[in-house]
Design a protein around this motif. Structure first.
Motif, mmCIF file in Angstrom:
data_model
loop_
_atom_site.group_PDB
_atom_site.id
_atom_site.type_symbol
_atom_site.label_atom_id
_atom_site.label_comp_id
_atom_site.label_asym_id
_atom_site.label_seq_id
_atom_site.Cartn_x
_atom_site.Cartn_y
_atom_site.Cartn_z
ATOM 1 N N VAL A 223 3.487 3.178 -10.873
ATOM 2 C CA VAL A 223 5.043 3.931 -10.371
ATOM 3 C C VAL A 223 4.937 5.145 -9.513
ATOM 4 O O VAL A 223 5.559 4.826 -8.901
ATOM 5 N N ILE A 224 3.554 5.579 -9.232
ATOM 6 C CA ILE A 224 3.126 6.041 -7.630
ATOM 7 C C ILE A 224 3.140 5.533 -6.367
ATOM 8 O O ILE A 224 3.633 5.873 -5.634
ATOM 9 N N VAL A 225 2.157 4.434 -7.179
ATOM 10 C CA VAL A 225 2.382 3.340 -5.583
ATOM 11 C C VAL A 225 3.957 2.765 -4.568
ATOM 12 O O VAL A 225 4.436 2.547 -4.225
ATOM 13 N N VAL A 226 4.388 2.438 -6.258
ATOM 14 C CA VAL A 226 6.297 2.008 -6.008
ATOM 15 C C VAL A 226 6.636 3.177 -4.947
ATOM 16 O O VAL A 226 7.570 2.769 -4.081
ATOM 17 N N LEU A 227 6.857 4.617 -5.793
ATOM 18 C CA LEU A 227 7.891 5.497 -5.278
ATOM 19 C C LEU A 227 6.802 5.869 -4.027
ATOM 20 O O LEU A 227 7.861 5.846 -3.006
ATOM 21 N N THR A 228 5.585 5.759 -3.805
ATOM 22 C CA THR A 228 4.856 5.620 -2.364
ATOM 23 C C THR A 228 5.677 4.625 -1.344
ATOM 24 O O THR A 228 6.046 5.424 -0.381
ATOM 25 N N LEU A 229 5.678 3.926 -1.355
ATOM 26 C CA LEU A 229 6.653 2.614 -0.481
ATOM 27 C C LEU A 229 7.842 3.009 -0.575
ATOM 28 O O LEU A 229 8.378 2.721 0.202
ATOM 29 N N VAL A 230 8.769 2.940 -1.768
ATOM 30 C CA VAL A 230 10.290 3.666 -1.317
ATOM 31 C C VAL A 230 10.243 4.675 -0.828
ATOM 32 O O VAL A 230 11.205 4.815 1.063
ATOM 33 N N ILE A 231 10.005 5.704 -0.615
ATOM 34 C CA ILE A 231 9.789 6.644 0.057
ATOM 35 C C ILE A 231 9.107 6.610 2.123
ATOM 36 O O ILE A 231 9.779 7.088 2.857
ATOM 37 N N GLY A 232 8.066 5.832 1.260
ATOM 38 C CA GLY A 232 7.670 5.541 3.071
ATOM 39 C C GLY A 232 8.711 4.827 4.159
ATOM 40 O O GLY A 232 8.585 4.986 5.328
ATOM 41 N N ARG A 233 9.229 3.581 3.065
ATOM 42 C CA ARG A 233 9.949 2.854 4.119
ATOM 43 C C ARG A 233 11.245 3.793 4.852
ATOM 44 O O ARG A 233 11.999 3.281 5.254
#
Length: 172
Positions: A30-40
């Motif tokens: 969840v942390i990695v996917v949220l980081t990807l979404v927020i980063g993009r």
């Protein structure tokens, strides 16, 4: 605690260990996917390693989660016809299916370890870690499921999963 006290403690230890591994894997994913979404979306930055890490974390979570689901009797199954059978036949059928599952898991453990040892030399594209560590999810998961299947035959679960409540520890 009785003669199988050490066995009960070992069973409880593995149930809690596997449950916690699944929780940590889910949290990491969840942390990695949220980081990807927020980063993009917010910063226009794409982390090249994120999708790969989330995928491999999900693979480990699925295989270890299979052991947790097996031990707490939460695997989906069709019981429409088996519930119509007499109790003795149901017990026999359950044991027969457990034997078939044990054979399948033993083959998966053996073949998964073979693949990990012989084909795991290449490295992943983004993380640059050997595929051995990714392929290891299969034999580790199969071994964990075999262990939980064995404990399930002799002991009630120490961790209960109820759809109406959270995961809770069963007290004696």
């Amino acid at each position: 605690m009785g003669p199988n006290g050490p066995i009960r403690r070992l069973d409880r230890f593995f149930q809690l260990l596997f449950s916690n591994i699944v929780v940590v894997a889910l949290l990491l994913m969840v942390i990695v996917v949220l980081t990807l979404v927020i980063g993009r979306s917010a910063f226009g930055v794409a982390f090249f390693w994120g999708e790969e890490l989330a995928r491999y974390t999900m693979i480990f979570m699925a295989f270890i989660g299979g052991a947790v689901a097996l031990r707490s009797d939460q695997h989906p199954r069709l019981t429409v016809f088996t519930s119509m059978l007499p109790t003795g036949v149901q017990v026999w059928l359950e044991r027969f299916l457990a034997g078939c599952l044990a054979v399948t898991l033993a083959v998966l453990l053996w073949q998964g370890l073979d693949v990990a040892l012989h084909d795991g030399r290449m490295k992943t594209p983004a993380l640059r870690i050997p595929y051995f560590w990714i392929y290891l999810a299969v034999p580790l998961g199969a071994g964990a499921m075999l262990l939980m299947l064995l404990f399930k035959q002799f002991l009630p679960p120490a961790v209960s999963v109820d759809e109406q409540e959270d995961v809770k520890e069963v007290t004696e």
